[in-house]
Design a protein around this motif. Sequence first.
Motif, PDB file in Angstrom:
ATOM      1  N   ARG A   1     -14.544 -16.968 -75.505  1.00  0.00           N
ATOM      2  CA  ARG A   1     -13.938 -18.072 -75.254  1.00  0.00           C
ATOM      3  C   ARG A   1     -14.399 -18.869 -73.833  1.00  0.00           C
ATOM      4  NH1 ARG A   1      -9.602 -15.853 -75.860  1.00  0.00           N
ATOM      5  NH2 ARG A   1      -8.842 -15.484 -73.713  1.00  0.00           N
TER       6      ARG A   1
ATOM      7  N   GLY B   1     -13.127 -21.456 -70.953  1.00  0.00           N
ATOM      8  CA  GLY B   1     -11.925 -22.233 -70.374  1.00  0.00           C
ATOM      9  C   GLY B   1     -12.080 -23.753 -70.311  1.00  0.00           C
ATOM     10  N   ASP B   2     -11.081 -24.445 -70.221  1.00  0.00           N
ATOM     11  CA  ASP B   2     -11.172 -25.918 -70.623  1.00  0.00           C
ATOM     12  C   ASP B   2     -11.812 -26.569 -69.299  1.00  0.00           C
ATOM     13  OD1 ASP B   2      -9.274 -25.883 -72.488  1.00  0.00           O
ATOM     14  OD2 ASP B   2      -7.565 -26.119 -71.568  1.00  0.00           O
TER      15      ASP B   2
ATOM     16  N   GLU C   1     -11.405 -10.761 -71.168  1.00  0.00           N
ATOM     17  CA  GLU C   1     -10.316 -11.273 -71.878  1.00  0.00           C
ATOM     18  C   GLU C   1      -9.036 -10.630 -71.056  1.00  0.00           C
ATOM     19  OE1 GLU C   1     -11.463  -9.639 -75.600  1.00  0.00           O
ATOM     20  OE2 GLU C   1     -12.295 -11.386 -76.264  1.00  0.00           O
ATOM     21  N   GLY C   2      -8.058 -11.464 -71.020  1.00  0.00           N
ATOM     22  CA  GLY C   2      -6.598 -11.053 -70.347  1.00  0.00           C
ATOM     23  C   GLY C   2      -6.552 -11.543 -69.119  1.00  0.00           C
TER      24      GLY C   2
ATOM     25  N   PRO D   1      -5.321 -14.151 -66.096  1.00  0.00           N
ATOM     26  CA  PRO D   1      -4.288 -14.863 -65.814  1.00  0.00           C
ATOM     27  C   PRO D   1      -4.734 -16.272 -66.489  1.00  0.00           C
ATOM     28  CG  PRO D   1      -4.751 -13.474 -63.973  1.00  0.00           C
ATOM     29  CD  PRO D   1      -6.137 -13.349 -64.906  1.00  0.00           C
ATOM     30  N   GLU D   2      -3.662 -17.021 -66.947  1.00  0.00           N
ATOM     31  CA  GLU D   2      -3.982 -18.253 -67.629  1.00  0.00           C
ATOM     32  C   GLU D   2      -4.394 -19.432 -66.595  1.00  0.00           C
ATOM     33  OE1 GLU D   2      -1.099 -21.288 -70.205  1.00  0.00           O
ATOM     34  OE2 GLU D   2      -0.803 -19.174 -70.401  1.00  0.00           O
ATOM     35  N   ASP D   3      -4.092 -19.266 -65.510  1.00  0.00           N
ATOM     36  CA  ASP D   3      -4.499 -20.440 -64.418  1.00  0.00           C
ATOM     37  C   ASP D   3      -5.823 -20.121 -64.268  1.00  0.00           C
ATOM     38  OD1 ASP D   3      -3.557 -18.023 -63.258  1.00  0.00           O
ATOM     39  OD2 ASP D   3      -3.222 -19.243 -61.528  1.00  0.00           O
TER      40      ASP D   3
ATOM     41  N   GLU E   1      -8.090 -18.527 -66.158  1.00  0.00           N
ATOM     42  CA  GLU E   1      -8.996 -18.401 -67.380  1.00  0.00           C
ATOM     43  C   GLU E   1      -9.417 -19.752 -67.695  1.00  0.00           C
ATOM     44  OE1 GLU E   1      -7.465 -18.372 -71.879  1.00  0.00           O
ATOM     45  OE2 GLU E   1      -7.350 -16.317 -71.052  1.00  0.00           O
ATOM     46  N   ALA E   2      -8.739 -20.826 -67.180  1.00  0.00           N
ATOM     47  CA  ALA E   2      -9.186 -22.271 -67.451  1.00  0.00           C
ATOM     48  C   ALA E   2     -10.556 -22.479 -66.877  1.00  0.00           C
ATOM     49  CB  ALA E   2      -8.024 -23.285 -67.015  1.00  0.00           C
TER      50      ALA E   2
ATOM     51  N   CYS F   1     -13.091 -20.217 -66.437  1.00  0.00           N
ATOM     52  CA  CYS F   1     -13.925 -19.071 -66.517  1.00  0.00           C
ATOM     53  C   CYS F   1     -14.343 -18.902 -67.947  1.00  0.00           C
ATOM     54  CB  CYS F   1     -13.234 -17.656 -66.212  1.00  0.00           C
ATOM     55  SG  CYS F   1     -12.592 -17.486 -64.570  1.00  0.00           S
TER      56      CYS F   1
ATOM     57  N   ILE G   1     -14.827 -16.561 -70.368  1.00  0.00           N
ATOM     58  CA  ILE G   1     -14.078 -15.327 -70.941  1.00  0.00           C
ATOM     59  C   ILE G   1     -14.945 -14.465 -72.060  1.00  0.00           C
ATOM     60  CG2 ILE G   1     -12.021 -14.434 -71.810  1.00  0.00           C
ATOM     61  CD1 ILE G   1     -11.674 -15.971 -69.303  1.00  0.00           C
TER      62      ILE G   1
END
Length: 120
Positions: free
Chosen positions: A11, A13-14, A30-31, A33-35, A37-38, A40, A42
């Motif tokens: 994946r 990130g945006d 993977e896994g 933190p959501e903030d 991940e955007a 990075c 993944i």
Amino acid sequence: MQTIYQTTFTRVGDYARESLADNMLITFREGAPEDIEAYCFIHRPGDMQGELEAGATLTLANEVFPITAVGEVADNNLRELGHITIRFDGAAQAEYPGTIHVAGATPVDVPVGSALTIQA
């Protein structure tokens, strides 16, 4: 050559591709933190089979980059979190503790399904 680390990106990130414009790429397994991940690229968790060090090679989306410097915590961060920042500037000394510096042109893109391999 011994493979030290190998993984595949699952994946993007945006905002992750924006870092390429700054000649860097940030990874996290993977896994994340959501903030975080955007920002990075993944990837699947991978196993470390050695230590990161200058002189090794990093292959990213079928392009090979010589590693010129490794920050003091980059090895542990990659092992524990799958997290490193790759700088495409060929620096001889790491700018930050979690950074790996490589020689070569910054990739235009690193698509999902691309591999990351580090060999020594």
